[in-house]
Each structure stands twice: as structure tokens, then as C-alpha cells.
Design an enzyme around this catalytic site. Structure first.
Site, mmCIF file in Angstrom:
data_model
loop_
_atom_site.group_PDB
_atom_site.id
_atom_site.type_symbol
_atom_site.label_atom_id
_atom_site.label_comp_id
_atom_site.label_asym_id
_atom_site.label_seq_id
_atom_site.Cartn_x
_atom_site.Cartn_y
_atom_site.Cartn_z
ATOM 1 N N ASP A 67 -9.374 68.044 -44.962
ATOM 2 C CA ASP A 67 -10.139 66.847 -45.335
ATOM 3 C C ASP A 67 -11.585 67.161 -44.945
ATOM 4 O O ASP A 67 -11.936 68.355 -44.837
ATOM 5 C CB ASP A 67 -9.596 65.607 -44.583
ATOM 6 C CG ASP A 67 -10.176 64.290 -45.100
ATOM 7 O OD1 ASP A 67 -9.799 63.865 -46.197
ATOM 8 O OD2 ASP A 67 -11.038 63.693 -44.420
ATOM 9 N N LYS A 124 -2.179 61.122 -41.290
ATOM 10 C CA LYS A 124 -3.558 61.626 -41.270
ATOM 11 C C LYS A 124 -3.881 62.018 -39.839
ATOM 12 O O LYS A 124 -3.290 61.489 -38.893
ATOM 13 C CB LYS A 124 -4.520 60.528 -41.732
ATOM 14 C CG LYS A 124 -5.852 61.035 -42.197
ATOM 15 C CD LYS A 124 -5.852 61.454 -43.651
ATOM 16 C CE LYS A 124 -7.135 62.160 -44.023
ATOM 17 N NZ LYS A 124 -7.219 62.421 -45.471
HETATM 18 P P1 NDP Z 1 -16.049 68.283 -47.163
HETATM 19 O O1 NDP Z 1 -16.175 68.346 -45.694
HETATM 20 O O2 NDP Z 1 -15.769 69.512 -47.942
HETATM 21 O O3 NDP Z 1 -17.379 67.623 -47.782
HETATM 22 C C1 NDP Z 1 -17.805 66.356 -47.394
HETATM 23 C C2 NDP Z 1 -19.157 66.081 -48.041
HETATM 24 O O4 NDP Z 1 -19.507 64.719 -47.824
HETATM 25 C C3 NDP Z 1 -20.268 66.915 -47.441
HETATM 26 O O5 NDP Z 1 -21.246 67.126 -48.411
HETATM 27 C C4 NDP Z 1 -20.793 66.002 -46.336
HETATM 28 O O6 NDP Z 1 -22.135 66.236 -45.966
HETATM 29 C C5 NDP Z 1 -20.666 64.637 -46.983
HETATM 30 N N1 NDP Z 1 -20.452 63.629 -45.948
HETATM 31 C C6 NDP Z 1 -19.400 63.543 -45.095
HETATM 32 N N2 NDP Z 1 -19.556 62.508 -44.253
HETATM 33 C C7 NDP Z 1 -20.725 61.939 -44.600
HETATM 34 C C8 NDP Z 1 -21.442 60.827 -44.106
HETATM 35 N N3 NDP Z 1 -20.971 60.098 -43.089
HETATM 36 N N4 NDP Z 1 -22.624 60.508 -44.700
HETATM 37 C C9 NDP Z 1 -23.111 61.253 -45.725
HETATM 38 N N5 NDP Z 1 -22.477 62.330 -46.243
HETATM 39 C C10 NDP Z 1 -21.307 62.652 -45.680
HETATM 40 O O7 NDP Z 1 -14.936 67.152 -47.441
HETATM 41 P P2 NDP Z 1 -14.093 66.896 -48.772
HETATM 42 O O8 NDP Z 1 -14.890 67.198 -49.971
HETATM 43 O O9 NDP Z 1 -12.772 67.513 -48.579
HETATM 44 O O10 NDP Z 1 -13.853 65.305 -48.660
HETATM 45 C C11 NDP Z 1 -14.740 64.350 -49.245
HETATM 46 C C12 NDP Z 1 -14.021 63.014 -49.412
HETATM 47 O O11 NDP Z 1 -12.860 63.201 -50.244
HETATM 48 C C13 NDP Z 1 -13.481 62.384 -48.116
HETATM 49 O O12 NDP Z 1 -13.532 60.980 -48.244
HETATM 50 C C14 NDP Z 1 -12.025 62.841 -48.104
HETATM 51 O O13 NDP Z 1 -11.208 61.982 -47.319
HETATM 52 C C15 NDP Z 1 -11.702 62.726 -49.580
HETATM 53 N N6 NDP Z 1 -10.541 63.482 -50.032
HETATM 54 C C16 NDP Z 1 -10.468 64.839 -49.859
HETATM 55 C C17 NDP Z 1 -9.362 65.532 -50.310
HETATM 56 C C18 NDP Z 1 -9.285 67.027 -50.253
HETATM 57 O O14 NDP Z 1 -8.348 67.579 -50.861
HETATM 58 N N7 NDP Z 1 -10.198 67.726 -49.587
HETATM 59 C C19 NDP Z 1 -8.216 64.827 -50.906
HETATM 60 C C20 NDP Z 1 -8.436 63.420 -51.124
HETATM 61 C C21 NDP Z 1 -9.552 62.794 -50.662
HETATM 62 P P3 NDP Z 1 -22.450 67.124 -44.668
HETATM 63 O O15 NDP Z 1 -22.189 68.523 -45.085
HETATM 64 O O16 NDP Z 1 -23.879 66.831 -44.373
HETATM 65 O O17 NDP Z 1 -21.527 66.636 -43.591
#
Ligand code: NDP
Length: 445
Positions: free
Chosen positions: A166, A126
Site C-alpha cells: 500500500d 490491513k
Molecule cells: P505509493 O506509496 O506508491 O504512492 C502514494 C502517492 O500518494 C505518492 O505520490 C505520495 O506522495 C502521495 N501521498 C501519499 N500520502 C499523501 C498525503 N498525505 N498527502 C499528499 N500526497 C500523499 O502508494 P499507492 O500508489 O500504492 O497508493 C495510493 C492510494 O491507493 C492509497 O490510498 C492506497 O490505499 C490506494 N490503493 C493502493 C493499492 C495498491 O495496489 N497499491 C490497492 C488499492 C488502493 P509522497 O511520495 O510525497 O509521499
């Protein structure tokens, strides 16, 4: 047993001070696998668990770049190469101001087990940076990505370490990083996954984590003779994982009623339709605005500064970030009749919340099982790149569905006790055995 776990954890905490998320991720795995290790001394004698909690390599580096005003900015870059027993290191890159060594080590550690349960030949890693893409122009993001890759390129490669996206890293960032890698190395290879479709990306990769999580939920419900049809679902986040979770839930006849971002959540009791989801995708992926705008456009409730776990639902899909569900949220979900929690995010439930779910015999899937569809499809992208082939949308989607079914089966194999399946133990043990056996085979490395 409790003493053994405590002693092991004391050493981990002493050696990795302040890395609370890493301690949390290790504790969960140790609780599942320690009894198994006790019964199988070959793992104990070879100190497999002690070796697994120590990354094979950690790279930390300076990322200097200039903003649009010409001012110099300095961020910190990381890559954790955790375990390569099963294949090249594989795992995403996160750009978020909260990123630090402990958070990336927890993610890399979880990734090792997750990649193992996919059955594909991938080790775990990671990376990321404390760079905050929010509010930055495209040019600023590009300059940052180029500087980040200028250092990272020395440490990665299609047979060594293959990063993906991510939080904060989507198609745009992967494109800029790939461009810089290609320029510096003078090679066009599958060094990153999540690439654009016309330059080596795989169909269904953007959709894969969300779709896979919903396929996994479908399998869990089947064990109770239930389906997703008509189920009311709460989803957190509004990024990549959340968007495609909502899309697949809609296709399978369920109704998603919430989405969130770091400012608050929207509650739409009528459900997020295809058209409303298109609005969210444009809002989040193109205009990069706030979810609050959804409430204004569709005249529904917006709750500032809170998570959607207070909304009544049948199934919950946490898809934002780590530690977003506290024990009080878990109790509230159960009290409101929630029967299933499938984690799209990594470690979104705090340990006490997990306890609440397990005590209530909820169908609870930890992220390392239910969100593994993303990395599995990255594995498919690597295969297609190596063979210079591209599979059809239907082929990839079907392979993804089959992998999620297989992961579910291995959770049952290792986690089913009587009528109840503990998917935490199931995923941890299934993941552990494959990696541990490969480490034994490869000697003391
Ligand atoms: P994105 O950046 O596309 O979206 C993240 C979302 O979560 C946004 O809406 C963001 O809001 C919100 N968010 C992030 N951090 C916080 C926080 N500290 N408090 C509140 N809201 C938060 O990321 P992904 O959708 O790719 O990832 C989401 C989760 O899924 C993570 O845990 C990631 O590790 C996991 N994941 C992702 C994979 C992938 O293929 N993308 C694979 C496996 C797991 P804002 O826009 O306001 O920041």
C-alpha cells in the site's frame, strides 16, 4: 431511518473514540445498508452490522530498529484482522507517518467490502506502521522491514492472513519482508502478494490497481455511450496507482495532464506521454525524488502545496490518499465540466464531496469498487502460488478486466435507480450481502 443510523453511529463513535476516518468509513456503509437491513430482519436479528464494525482481532506491536548512525528507533506496527467470513484476511501494509489505529481500521473495514465485490474468496484486513520510508537508505528500510516482520510473522500465513503493499510499501519492502518471513519460518509460501516476478509474483500485479480503475471508468462511460478516447484526465499521486492509471489512460487514447506528491502537483497540458511516464517511474521508484523535477525537466507548471482538482478535466482519478477531495474541490470539478470520478485511492473524497458528486449525477465510483483490481490480482497471485503456476501477462490482464466488468455489473444491480446509478450504494450492498450471508452460515463467531 436517520434516527437508526444516528443511534448506530453514536455507539460506534463512543466505542472507538478519536478514530475519525473509521467513523467516516462506517457511516458511509451504514447509510447504504441500513434500509436494506430493515427490510431483511435476519441480518438485524443476528446483529451482523454490529459484528462487522468490530475487528476479529487487532495486533499492535513495537518495532525497534537501528538507523545508519547506529541510533535506536522505535516505531509502532499494526495488523487489523477485520473479517474472515469469505477467506483468509487480505489487505495491504502501509508505511506512512500518519498511520494510526483509526486509519488502519477504516482501511480494513473498506477492504472487507472491496474483497467481497471481487467475488474471490478473501476476507479483509490491513496493517502498517508509522515508519516513514522517505529519506531512509535501502539498508535502513531493510532493517525496519526485518524487525516489522519478526513480530508480524506470528500472526500471518498463506491460509490465515496474506498482506500486500500500500502507500510506502512496494516491491522493495515486500521483498525484504518476504525474505525475513522465509528465514524465520523456514517455508517458501504465498504469504505476501506483490512479490517479485522471479520469486512467486504475478504478472500485472504492479499495474493492477491503476489498470483496473481505468477499466472500471471505461465501463461507467459505456453506460452513457461514451469512451475514454480524447478525454482530458487529472490524476493525483505519483506512486504505484497513479503511474499505472496514467499508463492505461494513455493506451486507451485519453490524456493525463496532472500528477502530484505530498509537496504539490504538476500540470502538463500537452499530456503525460510514454516517455514522460518512464521518467516519472525512474524518478519515483528508483531515485525516490519529488514530482517537482518533472516540471523542471518538461518545462511545465508546478503548483506547490495544492491538489490538482482546480485543473479543468473530463475525468478525475484521485490516486494518492484519503480525504484529498473536499466539497469545494468537488464543486470546482463539476463546474469545470468533469463528468467522471473514479477513485484509485481509498476514500479520497470527503463525505460532503461525495454528496456533491451524487447530487450532480456524476459518474462517481468509490474506491472499494474502482480500485478493487489490485486485490483481485493479489487473489490471482495466491491462486498461482498454490498451484505453483504462472499465468501469462495477457491471461492476467484479461482476468482483471473481466473482474472489473463484473464488479461494475454488481454495482448496477444494487445501485441503479432509473437512469442513475449510485455506485456507493451499489458497492456497499453488493459487498455486504455476500459477507453477511457467509457470517449467518458460520454461526455466532
Ligand atoms: P505509493 O506509496 O506508491 O504512492 C502514494 C502517492 O500518494 C505518492 O505520490 C505520495 O506522495 C502521495 N501521498 C501519499 N500520502 C499523501 C498525503 N498525505 N498527502 C499528499 N500526497 C500523499 O502508494 P499507492 O500508489 O500504492 O497508493 C495510493 C492510494 O491507493 C492509497 O490510498 C492506497 O490505499 C490506494 N490503493 C493502493 C493499492 C495498491 O495496489 N497499491 C490497492 C488499492 C488502493 P509522497 O511520495 O510525497 O509521499
Amino acid at each position: 431511518m436517520q434516527k437508526k443510523i444516528k443511534d448506530f453511529m453514536s455507539k460506534v463513535i463512543e466505542k472507538n473514540p478519536g478514530e475519525t476516518e473509521f467513523h467516516q468509513a462506517v457511516q458511509e456503509v451504514v447509510e447504504s445498508v441500513m434500509p436494506f437491513i430493515e427490510k431483511n430482519p435476519k441480518y438485524q436479528n443476528a446483529k451482523i452490522l454490529e459484528r462487522m464494525v468490530e475487528p476479529e482481532r487487532v495486533v499492535m506491536f513495537r518495532v525497534p530498529w537501528q538507523n545508519d548512525k547506529g541510533e535506536i528507533q522505535v516505531d509502532r506496527g499494526f495488523r487489523i484482522e477485520m473479517n474472515s467470513a469469505l477467506g483468509p484476511y487480505k489487505g495491504g501494509i502501509r508505511f506512512h507517518p500518519s498511520v494510526n489505529l483509526g486509519i488502519l481500521k477504516f482501511l480494513a473495514f473498506e477492504q472487507v467490502f472491496k474483497n467481497s465485490v471481487t467475488t474471490l474468496p478473501m476476507g479483509g484486513g490491513k496493517g502498517g506502521s508509522d515508519f516513514d520510508p522517505k529519506g531512509k537508505s535501502d539498508n535502513e528500510v531493510m532493517r525496519f522491514c526485518q524487525s516489522f516482520m519478526t513480530e508480524l510473522q506470528r500472526h500471518i500465513g498463506p491460509d490465515t492472513d496474506v498482506p500486500a503493499g500500500d502507500i510506502g510499501v512496494g516491491g522493495r519492502e515486500i521483498g525484504y519482508m518476504f525474505g525475513q518471513y522465509k528465514r524465520l519460518r523456514n517455508e517458501f509460501t504465498g504469504v505476501l502478494t506483490g512479490k517479485g516476478l522471479n520469486w512467486g509474483g504475478s504478472l500485472i500485479r504492479p499495474e493492477a490497481t491503476g489498470y483496473g480503475c481505468v477499466y472500471f471508468a471505461q465501463e461507467m462511460l459505456k453506460t452513457k455511450g461514451e469512451s475514454l478516447k480524447g478525454k482530458v484526465c487529472t490524476v493525483s499521486g505519483s506512486g504505484n496507482v497513479a503511474q499505472y492509471t496514467v499508463e492505461k489512460l494513455l493506451q486507451l487514447g485519453a490524456k493525463s495532464v496532472t500528477l502530484s506528491d505530498s509537496n504539490g502537483y504538476i500540470y502538463d497540458p500537452d499530456g503525460i506521454s510514454k516517455q514522460k511516464l518512464e521518467f516519472v517511474m525512474e524518478l519515483k521508484n528508483v531515485r525516490r525524488g519529488r514530482i517537482k523535477e518533472y516540471a523542471a525537466k518538461y518545462n511545465c507548471k508546478y503548483v506547490e502545496g495544492r491538489w490538482p482538482w482546480e485543473v479543468k478535466c473530463d475525468c478525475a482519478f484521485p490516486s494518492a490518499t484519503q480525504n484529498e477531495i473536499h466539497d469545494t474541490d468537488a464543486k470546482r470539478l463539476i463546474k469545470n465540466g468533469c463528468i467522471l470520478v473514479a477513485e484509485g485511492a481509498n476514500m479520497p473524497s470527503m463525505p460532503k464531496a461525495v454528496e456533491v458528486f451524487l447530487d450532480a449525477k456524476t459518474l462517481y465510483a468509490p474506491g472499494k469498487a474502482s480500485n478493487a483490481g489490485g486485490v483481485a490480482t493479489s487473489g490471482f497471485e495466491m491462486s498461482q502460488n498454490s498451484q505453483r503456476l504462472s499465468w501469462t501477462r495477457e491471461e492476467v490482464d484479461e482476468k482483471l478486466r473481466q473482474i472489473m466488468i463484473k464488479i461494475h455489473e454488481s454495482c448496477l444491480k444494487y445501485g441503479k435507480k432509473g437512469n442513475f446509478t449510485n455506485y456507493v450504494d451499489g458497492a456497499n450492498l453488493a459487498g455486504f450481502v455476500k459477507v453477511a450471508d457467509a457470517m449467518l452460515d458460520q454461526g455466532l463467531v
